[in-house]
Design a protein around this motif. Structure first.
Motif, PDB file in Angstrom:
ATOM      1  N   ASN A 248       1.152  -1.509  -0.011  1.00 38.24           N
ATOM      2  CA  ASN A 248      -0.127   0.026   0.189  1.00 38.24           C
ATOM      3  C   ASN A 248       0.433   1.009   0.378  1.00 38.24           C
ATOM      4  OD1 ASN A 248      -3.024  -1.843   0.055  1.00 38.24           O
ATOM      5  ND2 ASN A 248      -2.084  -1.298   2.242  1.00 38.24           N
ATOM      6  N   ILE A 249       0.467   1.797  -0.708  1.00 37.06           N
ATOM      7  CA  ILE A 249       0.814   3.323  -1.042  1.00 37.06           C
ATOM      8  C   ILE A 249      -0.067   4.447  -0.261  1.00 37.06           C
ATOM      9  CG2 ILE A 249       2.067   5.161  -2.024  1.00 37.06           C
ATOM     10  CD1 ILE A 249       3.806   2.809  -2.216  1.00 37.06           C
ATOM     11  N   TYR A 250       0.755   5.273  -0.084  1.00 32.73           N
ATOM     12  CA  TYR A 250      -0.429   6.201   0.574  1.00 32.73           C
ATOM     13  C   TYR A 250      -0.314   8.005   0.388  1.00 32.73           C
ATOM     14  CZ  TYR A 250      -2.247   2.683   4.017  1.00 32.73           C
ATOM     15  OH  TYR A 250      -2.933   1.715   4.015  1.00 32.73           O
ATOM     16  N   ILE A 251      -0.722   9.091  -0.129  1.00 30.44           N
ATOM     17  CA  ILE A 251      -0.855  10.012  -0.873  1.00 30.44           C
ATOM     18  C   ILE A 251      -1.339  10.701  -0.130  1.00 30.44           C
ATOM     19  CG2 ILE A 251      -0.362  11.890  -2.318  1.00 30.44           C
ATOM     20  CD1 ILE A 251       0.742   9.329  -3.078  1.00 30.44           C
ATOM     21  N   ILE A 252      -0.554  11.858   1.054  1.00 28.39           N
ATOM     22  CA  ILE A 252      -1.665  12.809   1.448  1.00 28.39           C
ATOM     23  C   ILE A 252      -1.043  14.060   0.334  1.00 28.39           C
ATOM     24  CG2 ILE A 252      -1.588  14.427   3.527  1.00 28.39           C
ATOM     25  CD1 ILE A 252       0.396  12.631   4.981  1.00 28.39           C
ATOM     26  N   LYS A 253      -2.558  14.979  -0.090  1.00 28.49           N
ATOM     27  CA  LYS A 253      -2.693  15.799  -0.945  1.00 28.49           C
ATOM     28  C   LYS A 253      -3.156  16.977  -0.118  1.00 28.49           C
ATOM     29  CE  LYS A 253      -4.115  15.567  -5.086  1.00 28.49           C
ATOM     30  NZ  LYS A 253      -5.469  15.534  -6.186  1.00 28.49           N
ATOM     31  N   ASP A 254      -2.022  17.701  -0.742  1.00 27.07           N
ATOM     32  CA  ASP A 254      -2.300  19.487  -0.890  1.00 27.07           C
ATOM     33  C   ASP A 254      -2.292  20.176  -1.426  1.00 27.07           C
ATOM     34  OD1 ASP A 254      -1.742  21.457   2.420  1.00 27.07           O
ATOM     35  OD2 ASP A 254      -0.939  22.225   1.184  1.00 27.07           O
ATOM     36  N   ARG A 255      -2.747  21.211  -1.494  1.00 31.42           N
ATOM     37  CA  ARG A 255      -2.597  22.102  -2.279  1.00 31.42           C
ATOM     38  C   ARG A 255      -1.388  22.794  -3.025  1.00 31.42           C
ATOM     39  NH1 ARG A 255      -6.161  26.901   0.038  1.00 31.42           N
ATOM     40  NH2 ARG A 255      -4.544  27.404   1.773  1.00 31.42           N
ATOM     41  N   ASP A 256      -0.447  23.244  -2.368  1.00 28.50           N
ATOM     42  CA  ASP A 256       0.996  23.301  -1.949  1.00 28.50           C
ATOM     43  C   ASP A 256       1.743  22.654  -2.592  1.00 28.50           C
ATOM     44  OD1 ASP A 256       0.155  26.470  -2.060  1.00 28.50           O
ATOM     45  OD2 ASP A 256       0.171  25.889   0.207  1.00 28.50           O
ATOM     46  N   LYS A 257       1.974  21.229  -1.942  1.00 25.00           N
ATOM     47  CA  LYS A 257       2.203  19.931  -1.932  1.00 25.00           C
ATOM     48  C   LYS A 257       2.154  18.889  -1.381  1.00 25.00           C
ATOM     49  CE  LYS A 257       6.838  18.955  -3.721  1.00 25.00           C
ATOM     50  NZ  LYS A 257       7.368  18.902  -4.862  1.00 25.00           N
ATOM     51  N   ASN A 258       2.524  17.627  -2.320  1.00 22.73           N
ATOM     52  CA  ASN A 258       1.212  16.234  -1.831  1.00 22.73           C
ATOM     53  C   ASN A 258       3.069  15.505  -1.495  1.00 22.73           C
ATOM     54  OD1 ASN A 258      -0.529  16.437  -3.556  1.00 22.73           O
ATOM     55  ND2 ASN A 258       1.263  16.763  -4.864  1.00 22.73           N
ATOM     56  N   LEU A 259       2.879  14.404  -0.150  1.00 22.94           N
ATOM     57  CA  LEU A 259       3.284  13.899   0.143  1.00 22.94           C
ATOM     58  C   LEU A 259       3.320  11.783  -0.173  1.00 22.94           C
ATOM     59  CD1 LEU A 259       6.303  13.415   1.778  1.00 22.94           C
ATOM     60  CD2 LEU A 259       4.581  12.738   3.774  1.00 22.94           C
ATOM     61  N   VAL A 260       4.360  11.275  -0.328  1.00 25.00           N
ATOM     62  CA  VAL A 260       4.202  10.210  -1.235  1.00 25.00           C
ATOM     63  C   VAL A 260       4.163   9.484   0.181  1.00 25.00           C
ATOM     64  CG1 VAL A 260       4.349   8.043  -2.649  1.00 25.00           C
ATOM     65  CG2 VAL A 260       3.954  10.049  -3.133  1.00 25.00           C
ATOM     66  N   LEU A 261       3.652   8.192   1.055  1.00 25.64           N
ATOM     67  CA  LEU A 261       4.431   7.651   2.091  1.00 25.64           C
ATOM     68  C   LEU A 261       5.127   6.271   1.764  1.00 25.64           C
ATOM     69  CD1 LEU A 261       1.832   8.604   4.838  1.00 25.64           C
ATOM     70  CD2 LEU A 261       4.196   9.206   4.595  1.00 25.64           C
ATOM     71  N   ASP A 262       6.361   5.797   1.700  1.00 22.09           N
ATOM     72  CA  ASP A 262       7.012   4.610   0.748  1.00 22.09           C
ATOM     73  C   ASP A 262       6.005   4.466  -0.624  1.00 22.09           C
ATOM     74  OD1 ASP A 262       7.532   4.255   3.728  1.00 22.09           O
ATOM     75  OD2 ASP A 262       6.043   2.888   4.240  1.00 22.09           O
ATOM     76  N   THR A 263       7.587   3.552  -1.453  1.00 20.45           N
ATOM     77  CA  THR A 263       7.419   3.358  -2.739  1.00 20.45           C
ATOM     78  C   THR A 263       7.520   1.969  -3.787  1.00 20.45           C
ATOM     79  OG1 THR A 263       9.807   3.132  -2.652  1.00 20.45           O
ATOM     80  CG2 THR A 263       9.270   5.489  -2.299  1.00 20.45           C
ATOM     81  N   GLY A 264       7.848   0.772  -2.906  1.00 19.99           N
ATOM     82  CA  GLY A 264       7.442  -0.509  -2.961  1.00 19.99           C
ATOM     83  C   GLY A 264       8.912  -0.740  -4.392  1.00 19.99           C
ATOM     84  N   TYR A 265       9.345  -1.703  -4.661  1.00 16.85           N
ATOM     85  CA  TYR A 265      10.157  -2.049  -4.995  1.00 16.85           C
ATOM     86  C   TYR A 265      11.512  -1.505  -5.941  1.00 16.85           C
ATOM     87  CZ  TYR A 265       9.944  -6.897  -2.833  1.00 16.85           C
ATOM     88  OH  TYR A 265       9.864  -7.880  -2.190  1.00 16.85           O
ATOM     89  N   HIS A 266      12.387  -1.172  -6.435  1.00 14.53           N
ATOM     90  CA  HIS A 266      12.959  -0.757  -7.485  1.00 14.53           C
ATOM     91  C   HIS A 266      12.529  -1.579  -8.682  1.00 14.53           C
ATOM     92  CE1 HIS A 266      15.578   2.296  -9.410  1.00 14.53           C
ATOM     93  NE2 HIS A 266      16.484   1.350  -9.677  1.00 14.53           N
ATOM     94  N   THR A 267      12.006  -1.642  -9.555  1.00 13.76           N
ATOM     95  CA  THR A 267      11.354  -2.527 -10.144  1.00 13.76           C
ATOM     96  C   THR A 267      10.778  -1.869 -11.784  1.00 13.76           C
ATOM     97  OG1 THR A 267       9.647  -3.545 -10.020  1.00 13.76           O
ATOM     98  CG2 THR A 267      11.423  -4.526  -9.105  1.00 13.76           C
ATOM     99  N   GLN A 268      10.772  -2.185 -12.999  1.00 11.87           N
ATOM    100  CA  GLN A 268       9.713  -1.407 -13.849  1.00 11.87           C
ATOM    101  C   GLN A 268       8.079  -1.396 -13.502  1.00 11.87           C
ATOM    102  OE1 GLN A 268      10.961   0.982 -16.045  1.00 11.87           O
ATOM    103  NE2 GLN A 268       8.920   1.609 -15.860  1.00 11.87           N
ATOM    104  N   GLU A 269       8.178  -2.655 -13.693  1.00  7.00           N
ATOM    105  CA  GLU A 269       6.352  -3.011 -12.645  1.00  7.00           C
ATOM    106  C   GLU A 269       6.153  -1.913 -11.889  1.00  7.00           C
ATOM    107  OE1 GLU A 269       9.272  -5.146 -13.444  1.00  7.00           O
ATOM    108  OE2 GLU A 269       8.366  -6.524 -13.955  1.00  7.00           O
ATOM    109  N   THR A 270       6.865  -2.449 -10.103  1.00 11.35           N
ATOM    110  CA  THR A 270       6.513  -1.402  -9.351  1.00 11.35           C
ATOM    111  C   THR A 270       6.439   0.296  -9.645  1.00 11.35           C
ATOM    112  OG1 THR A 270       7.558  -2.722  -7.912  1.00 11.35           O
ATOM    113  CG2 THR A 270       6.841  -0.537  -7.169  1.00 11.35           C
ATOM    114  N   LEU A 271       7.232   0.779 -10.766  1.00 13.12           N
ATOM    115  CA  LEU A 271       7.077   2.385 -11.094  1.00 13.12           C
ATOM    116  C   LEU A 271       6.321   1.896 -11.805  1.00 13.12           C
ATOM    117  CD1 LEU A 271       8.425   4.748 -11.020  1.00 13.12           C
ATOM    118  CD2 LEU A 271       9.944   4.006 -13.284  1.00 13.12           C
TER     119      LEU A 271
END
Length: 165
Positions: free
Chosen positions: A25-48
């Motif tokens: 699971n990836i979590y995103i906190i949205k704001d009108r000025d900037k957004n924050l992603v919590l964690d990413t998953g693996y360093h693979t093309q499929e994950t990207l």
């Protein structure tokens, strides 16, 4: 599929290929000025690809965000370099930040290879072999001045081989 879990907080899954976990699971906190992603998953093309698709579903691009890495497991930090390359700020704990920076500049890998050489780990063996040696009492781990040293039990305590990294 993106789901809003609280006002301006969203989640979606990214795939983890060749993993029994299948996705994280990836979590995103949205704001009108900037957004924050919590964690990413693996360093693979499929994950990207699944990360970019989830961001696009929210009307975002990677460069519209910053990244917070909760901890230094590959399924949580694998795409950190992609975020950094996109101009994002990447946040992590001090300890995890050091590992990330050391991995990026090569000193982490130099230390790893020194550890493998020091414990005569060759062929198909990995660092897991070193940790099994610790578990069996064949080596000793000692944390002094915030640095974790490994010494063979039959050696006198002399981490000088480590200081040259």
């Amino acid at each position: 599929m993106v789901k809003e879990v609280y006002k301006n907080i969203y989640t979606f899954q990214v795939v983890l290929p060749k993993s029994p976990l299948k996705a994280t699971n990836i979590y995103i906190i949205k704001d009108r000025d900037k957004n924050l992603v919590l964690d990413t998953g693996y360093h693979t093309q499929e994950t990207l690809d699944s990360m970019l698709a989830g961001l696009a579903d929210l009307g975002l691009e990677m460069s519209d965000t910053d990244l917070f890495i909760s901890h230094m497991h590959a399924d949580h930090s694998g795409l950190a370099s992609n975020f950094k390359s996109a101009g994002c700020k990447v946040y992590a704990s001090v300890a995890d930040g050091k590992i990330i920076n050391d991995a990026a500049n090569g000193s982490y890998w130099q230390l790893l290879y020194k550890l493998l050489d020091y414990f005569n780990v060759t062929g198909g063996e990995t660092m897991a072999h070193v940790f099994h040696m610790v578990k069996r009492g064949q080596v000793h781990m000692d944390e002094r001045e915030g640095v974790l040293y490994f010494t063979k039990l039959d050696d006198k305590y002399d981490p000088s081989w480590l200081k040259s990294v």
